[in-house]
Design an enzyme around this catalytic site. Structure first.
Site, short mmCIF file in Angstrom:
data_model
loop_
_atom_site.label_atom_id
_atom_site.label_comp_id
_atom_site.label_asym_id
_atom_site.label_seq_id
_atom_site.Cartn_x
_atom_site.Cartn_y
_atom_site.Cartn_z
N ARG A 1 32.48 40.54 34.66
CA ARG A 1 33.20 41.53 33.86
C ARG A 1 34.71 41.30 33.90
O ARG A 1 35.27 41.05 34.97
CB ARG A 1 32.88 42.94 34.37
N ARG B 1 38.40 37.62 37.89
CA ARG B 1 38.01 37.97 39.25
C ARG B 1 37.05 37.00 39.92
O ARG B 1 37.16 36.72 41.11
CB ARG B 1 37.28 39.29 39.16
N HIS C 1 35.14 41.96 44.15
CA HIS C 1 36.57 42.15 43.88
C HIS C 1 37.35 41.38 44.94
O HIS C 1 37.07 41.51 46.13
CB HIS C 1 36.91 43.64 43.95
N GLU D 1 46.32 42.66 33.64
CA GLU D 1 45.49 42.38 34.81
C GLU D 1 44.84 41.02 34.65
O GLU D 1 44.94 40.41 33.58
CB GLU D 1 44.42 43.48 34.99
#
Ligand code: SIN
Length: 526
Positions: free
Chosen positions: A367, A273, A233, A118
């Site tokens: 994060r 992100r 997100h 990811e």
């Protein structure tokens, strides 16, 4: 009215991965543990988590050092390295514990755990279940385990406030399912009440994510940190449905592409992100459009690999094998929270925090993908080990070291007194929630400025005067909690006059080495 539960060794507030991991482990230790949750047990944000759990379960080419480095890079200078070391070293063991408790993860043809890459990860290390229905499987396994081990399960009890006596936390005041106010006394309280995505009009978080734990901690005098860092997100489906359906980062891990309004690629899809969301927000702003596109048409076996996402898309008439998917950033994860040491102890003796509500130092300013479930299981377990060992107060470890000026990693600290607006209890709480969400989305979202934050601050203060008063009515109490958390987030965002991680200031577009510091807030004190 049912009898008040007896005094407990540990009360856990919240029933997501952090709370239930802790409760199950506490019962293993023979502790009398109770779980209080405002919905049903399985109704936690955990069940919405998609991608998976990042953990190094195989060696070369991956290693815990690489996982550590990726986490630190995503956190943009504000992760506590000792906390991240704990996370990456203890994470694999906690995943194996979950498997032993019955959680079933996806496996490849050889029967090994199937691992995905990811954004921000330099290796494939994300374990997943049901494609990207990982949270659902974890919640299922933990709810089953806690059902046979906890002493008391109090569903549809709304925890209103912490009980504090002599400067220590000694329990929780809650409203039971019948609307009666009840006191639950315990030697220790673990806040594991999740995040606060409902601060925003556009979020991937369920309606329950109203910052209750953070607000309770603030009212009880505990310190919170890094609360200006709300992670957005990048790939939430642009659709009126709320919470916004999430198109997991795992899609980009499998090769899905981001395209702008002209169909052009504009960012490396596998960067962390904050970078992707910011690039999208800027592109949308420049082009005056409300969404961009996720192109997953090149992915093989979409329906087999991502059955839950396929089903969600079918519900809104989209076919990912032929359609580009409209996407826009949505509030997703609160990186900061109640400040803890490496064992989850807070500045209030007897009070512990784990999961999204906590600031354990592992996420810093942003994060890393799929580190949240991991965080909950690792630090939830550590809380229980410390409680079982008889600890009550925080030590100078992890991000707590910054309070004593002993942080060797060069992260400074600035203490801020949070002035709480005079609260009132007039009006319809759902109108208050909506007005707050609109203001936060407009003024304290992916892009912020001194001017927009001043507007947010004035709006929060004004609305708080109408809706922010203490109440034992859960709808009203949720809204009051949102106002308090909004006040903390905006106050910290005003003070951080730089851009770092998930906090981007148009008027201060670069990072400032002198502001590599944690902003620690306490109500009313400096
Ligand atoms: C996702 O699947 O993209 C969300 C996982 C996470 O929040 O880390």
């Amino acid at each position: 009215m049912s009898p008040a539960p007896q005094h407990l060794d540990l009360v856990v507030v919240g029933s997501g991965v952090a709370g239930l991991s802790a409760a199950v482990r506490a019962a293993d230790h023979g502790l009398r543990v109770g779980v209080v949750t405002k919905g049903r047990l399985e109704q936690a944000t955990t069940r919405w988590a998609q991608g998976g759990i990042a953990a190094v379960l195989r060696g070369d080419p991956d290693s815990t050092d690489l996982h550590l480095a990726d986490t630190l890079a995503a956190g943009d200078g504000l992760c506590d390295e000792t906390a991240v070391r704990v996370l990456v070293d203890e994470g694999p063991g906690r995943v194996l514990d979950l498997i032993a408790r019955g959680a079933v993860f996806d496996r490849d043809d050889a029967g090994d755990l199937d691992l995905t890459v990811e954004g921000g990860h330099s290796a494939a290390r994300v374990v997943h279940a049901g494609g990207v229905a990982t949270g659902m499987e974890i919640e299922r396994a933990l709810v089953e385990a806690v059902g046979s081990t906890a002493a008391v399960l109090l569903e549809q009890w709304f925890a209103v406030d912490l009980l504090v006596e002599g400067g220590e936390c000694v329990g929780v005041v809650a409203v039971d399912g019948g609307g009666e106010s009840r006191s639950l006394t315990a030697d220790n309280v673990l806040l594991a009440a999740g995040g606060s995505g409902q601060l925003y009009a556009v979020t991937t978080n369920p309606t329950e994510a109203t910052g209750d734990g953070l607000a309770m901690a603030l009212r009880a005098g505990a310190a919170v940190a890094d609360v200006e860092f709300m992670q957005f997100h990048p790939t939430a489906l642009h659709h009126p449905r709320m919470p916004r359906p999430l198109l997991s980062e795992a899609l980009r891990g499998h090769g899905a592409l981001l395209r702008d309004h002209d169909g052009e690629r504009f960012v490396d899809e596998l960067t962390p992100r904050d970078v992707v969301s910011l690039a999208m927000a800027r592109r949308m702003h420049e082009a005056g459009v409300k969404h961009l596109w996720l192109d997953a048409t090149g992915l093989e076996g979409f329906r087999t690999r991502f059955p839950t996402v396929s089903a969600q898309l079918a519900e809104v008439g989209l076919d990912p094998t032929t359609d580009w998917l409209p996407i826009a950033p949505a509030a997703h994860y609160h990186c900061g929270g109640v400040l803890t040491d490496l064992d989850g102890a807070t500045t209030l003796p007897g009070l512990w925090a784990a999961g999204e509500v906590a600031c354990t130092g592992v996420h810093g300013a942003n994060r890393l993908a799929s580190n949240s479930l991991l965080d909950g299981m690792v630090f939830g377990a550590r809380v229980v080990e410390a409680v079982a060992a008889g600890r009550r107060a925080a030590g100078a470890t992890g991000p707590m070291r910054s309070l004593t000026g002993t942080s060797p990693d060069g992260i400074g600290v600035r203490r801020l007194a949070l002035t709480v607006p005079e609260p009132g209890v007039d009006g319809d709480p759902s109108a208050g929630r909506e007005e707050l969400q609109q203001a936060m989305t407009r003024c304290a979202g992916v892009l912020r400025s001194g001017e927009s934050l001043a507007e947010a601050s004035a709006t929060v203060a004004g609305l708080s005067g109408r809706f922010g008063g203490a109440s034992t009515d859960p709808d009203r109490a949720e809204v009051a909690n949102l106002f308090l958390v909004a006040a903390a987030l905006v106050a910290a965002a005003v003070e951080r006059t730089e851009s770092r991680g998930a906090h981007t200031r148009d008027d201060h577009p670069t990072s400032d080495g002198d502001q590599r510091q944690r902003l620690v807030l306490t109500v009313g004190t400096g």
